[in-house]
Design a protein around this motif. Structure first.
Motif, short mmCIF file in Angstrom:
data_model
loop_
_atom_site.label_atom_id
_atom_site.label_comp_id
_atom_site.label_asym_id
_atom_site.label_seq_id
_atom_site.Cartn_x
_atom_site.Cartn_y
_atom_site.Cartn_z
N ARG A 50 -34.94 1.10 -59.99
CA ARG A 50 -34.22 1.91 -59.22
C ARG A 50 -35.01 2.71 -58.20
NH1 ARG A 50 -29.64 0.17 -61.16
NH2 ARG A 50 -28.86 0.74 -63.31
N PHE A 51 -36.10 2.88 -58.35
CA PHE A 51 -37.29 3.69 -57.65
C PHE A 51 -37.81 2.82 -56.49
CE2 PHE A 51 -36.72 6.31 -61.17
CZ PHE A 51 -35.78 7.50 -60.59
N VAL A 52 -37.58 1.63 -56.80
CA VAL A 52 -38.00 0.42 -55.62
C VAL A 52 -37.27 0.20 -54.40
CG1 VAL A 52 -38.77 -1.68 -55.57
CG2 VAL A 52 -39.14 -0.60 -57.76
N THR A 53 -37.96 0.36 -53.24
CA THR A 53 -37.46 -0.02 -52.09
C THR A 53 -37.95 -1.31 -51.55
OG1 THR A 53 -37.00 2.36 -51.53
CG2 THR A 53 -36.85 0.96 -49.71
N ILE A 54 -37.24 -2.26 -51.03
CA ILE A 54 -37.70 -3.44 -50.29
C ILE A 54 -38.21 -3.15 -48.93
CG2 ILE A 54 -37.29 -5.91 -49.90
CD1 ILE A 54 -35.68 -5.89 -52.48
N LYS B 64 -42.47 -13.59 -54.32
CA LYS B 64 -43.66 -12.98 -54.83
C LYS B 64 -43.53 -11.43 -54.08
CE LYS B 64 -48.62 -13.07 -54.47
NZ LYS B 64 -48.94 -12.09 -55.35
N PHE B 65 -43.64 -10.51 -55.21
CA PHE B 65 -43.52 -9.00 -54.87
C PHE B 65 -44.99 -8.62 -54.55
CE2 PHE B 65 -39.84 -10.16 -57.07
CZ PHE B 65 -38.66 -9.42 -56.21
N VAL B 66 -45.17 -7.80 -53.60
CA VAL B 66 -46.33 -7.11 -53.02
C VAL B 66 -46.19 -5.70 -52.74
CG1 VAL B 66 -48.28 -7.23 -51.39
CG2 VAL B 66 -47.07 -9.40 -52.09
N TYR B 67 -47.08 -4.93 -53.17
CA TYR B 67 -46.76 -3.39 -52.67
C TYR B 67 -47.12 -3.14 -51.45
CZ TYR B 67 -47.58 1.42 -52.91
OH TYR B 67 -47.41 2.97 -52.46
N ASP B 68 -46.29 -2.52 -50.94
CA ASP B 68 -46.37 -1.97 -49.30
C ASP B 68 -46.84 -0.42 -49.28
OD1 ASP B 68 -46.33 -1.93 -46.44
OD2 ASP B 68 -44.21 -1.91 -46.26
N GLU B 69 -48.26 -0.56 -48.73
CA GLU B 69 -48.98 0.84 -48.69
C GLU B 69 -48.50 1.52 -47.50
OE1 GLU B 69 -53.04 0.19 -49.21
OE2 GLU B 69 -53.02 -0.43 -51.36
N SER B 70 -47.96 0.86 -46.60
CA SER B 70 -47.67 1.55 -45.29
C SER B 70 -47.03 2.91 -45.44
CB SER B 70 -47.02 0.61 -44.25
OG SER B 70 -45.67 0.17 -44.69
N THR B 71 -45.96 2.84 -46.23
CA THR B 71 -45.10 4.08 -46.46
C THR B 71 -45.97 5.28 -46.95
OG1 THR B 71 -42.96 2.69 -46.88
CG2 THR B 71 -42.91 4.77 -47.33
N ALA B 72 -46.58 4.88 -48.08
CA ALA B 72 -47.12 5.93 -48.69
C ALA B 72 -48.29 6.46 -47.78
CB ALA B 72 -47.96 5.40 -49.83
N ARG B 73 -49.07 5.58 -47.06
CA ARG B 73 -50.17 5.87 -45.95
C ARG B 73 -49.56 6.80 -44.83
NH1 ARG B 73 -52.34 1.09 -43.47
NH2 ARG B 73 -52.17 0.51 -45.79
N GLY B 74 -48.11 6.45 -44.43
CA GLY B 74 -47.58 7.23 -43.37
C GLY B 74 -47.11 8.53 -43.94
N PHE B 75 -46.88 8.91 -45.10
CA PHE B 75 -46.61 10.07 -45.47
C PHE B 75 -47.83 10.96 -45.73
CE2 PHE B 75 -42.67 8.49 -47.82
CZ PHE B 75 -41.88 9.13 -47.13
N LYS B 76 -48.92 10.43 -46.15
CA LYS B 76 -50.21 10.90 -46.37
C LYS B 76 -50.55 11.63 -45.02
CE LYS B 76 -52.85 9.41 -49.94
NZ LYS B 76 -53.71 8.41 -50.46
N GLN C 292 -47.75 -1.26 -62.53
CA GLN C 292 -46.92 -1.77 -63.69
C GLN C 292 -45.46 -2.40 -62.96
OE1 GLN C 292 -46.75 1.23 -66.45
NE2 GLN C 292 -48.46 0.95 -67.23
N ILE C 293 -44.82 -1.67 -62.05
CA ILE C 293 -43.70 -1.89 -61.59
C ILE C 293 -43.63 -3.17 -60.84
CG2 ILE C 293 -41.81 -1.10 -59.95
CD1 ILE C 293 -42.38 1.78 -60.96
N VAL C 294 -44.79 -3.38 -59.91
CA VAL C 294 -45.03 -4.56 -59.17
C VAL C 294 -45.14 -5.72 -60.16
CG1 VAL C 294 -46.33 -5.69 -57.62
CG2 VAL C 294 -45.48 -3.41 -56.96
N GLU C 295 -45.98 -5.32 -61.21
CA GLU C 295 -46.40 -6.59 -62.15
C GLU C 295 -44.86 -7.15 -62.96
OE1 GLU C 295 -48.98 -6.91 -65.74
OE2 GLU C 295 -49.92 -6.17 -64.09
N ALA C 296 -43.96 -6.10 -63.20
CA ALA C 296 -42.77 -6.17 -63.87
C ALA C 296 -41.86 -7.08 -62.80
CB ALA C 296 -42.36 -4.97 -64.20
N LEU C 297 -41.89 -6.67 -61.51
CA LEU C 297 -40.86 -7.38 -60.55
C LEU C 297 -41.40 -8.68 -60.42
CD1 LEU C 297 -40.71 -4.74 -57.58
CD2 LEU C 297 -38.96 -5.84 -59.06
N ASN C 298 -42.69 -9.06 -60.43
CA ASN C 298 -43.38 -10.69 -60.42
C ASN C 298 -43.06 -11.31 -61.58
OD1 ASN C 298 -44.51 -10.77 -57.70
ND2 ASN C 298 -46.08 -9.36 -58.41
#
Length: 123
Positions: free
Chosen positions: A32-36, A93-105, A64-70
């Motif tokens: 539920r905390f995953v955004t595509i 294939k699910f891949v973590y997108d770091e751009s959002t986290a990097r933008g917040f930082k 863990q969440i990305v692994e569970a998605l895969n």
């Protein structure tokens, strides 16, 4: 001249919309905390790379969440095949997108710098 949309982009948008709805309504609570954030589809529509961001700060939890998605990608693909009308449903294939986290930082760093400069100008 009319603007034409690429078929792969239309399929990617359809997959993104449908998967987001499936993760929100039909899947496990940890998703539920995953955004595509985006989906890219290969030219032959056989593979789709799904970029996700997770509302969590811990790298272990994100992995863990990305692994569970895969791990659930096959069942998601099966459910996706029943939701959308495509001849071939791409492998996911699910891949973590770091751009959002990097933008917040970066945004928080800028806010801190602005606050420090305001304090210095007041003094």
């Amino acid at each position: 001249m009319k603007r034409r949309f690429d078929r792969t982009q239309r399929v990617a948008d359809l997959i993104q919309k449908t998967l987001a709805h499936m993760l929100l309504t039909e899947m496990d609570e940890r998703f539920r905390f995953v955004t595509i954030t985006s989906v890219t589809v290969s030219r032959d529509l056989s593979y789709a790379k799904v970029y996700v961001s997770v509302l969590a700060d811990e790298e272990d939890k994100i992995k863990q969440i990305v692994e569970a998605l895969n791990n659930t990608a096959k069942s998601l693909r099966y459910n996706l095949a029943h939701e959308v009308d495509l001849r071939v449903v791409p492998e996911l294939k699910f891949v973590y997108d770091e751009s959002t986290a990097r933008g917040f930082k970066i945004s928080s760093l800028i806010d801190n710098a602005v606050k420090k400069s305001e304090k210095k100008t007041k003094e």
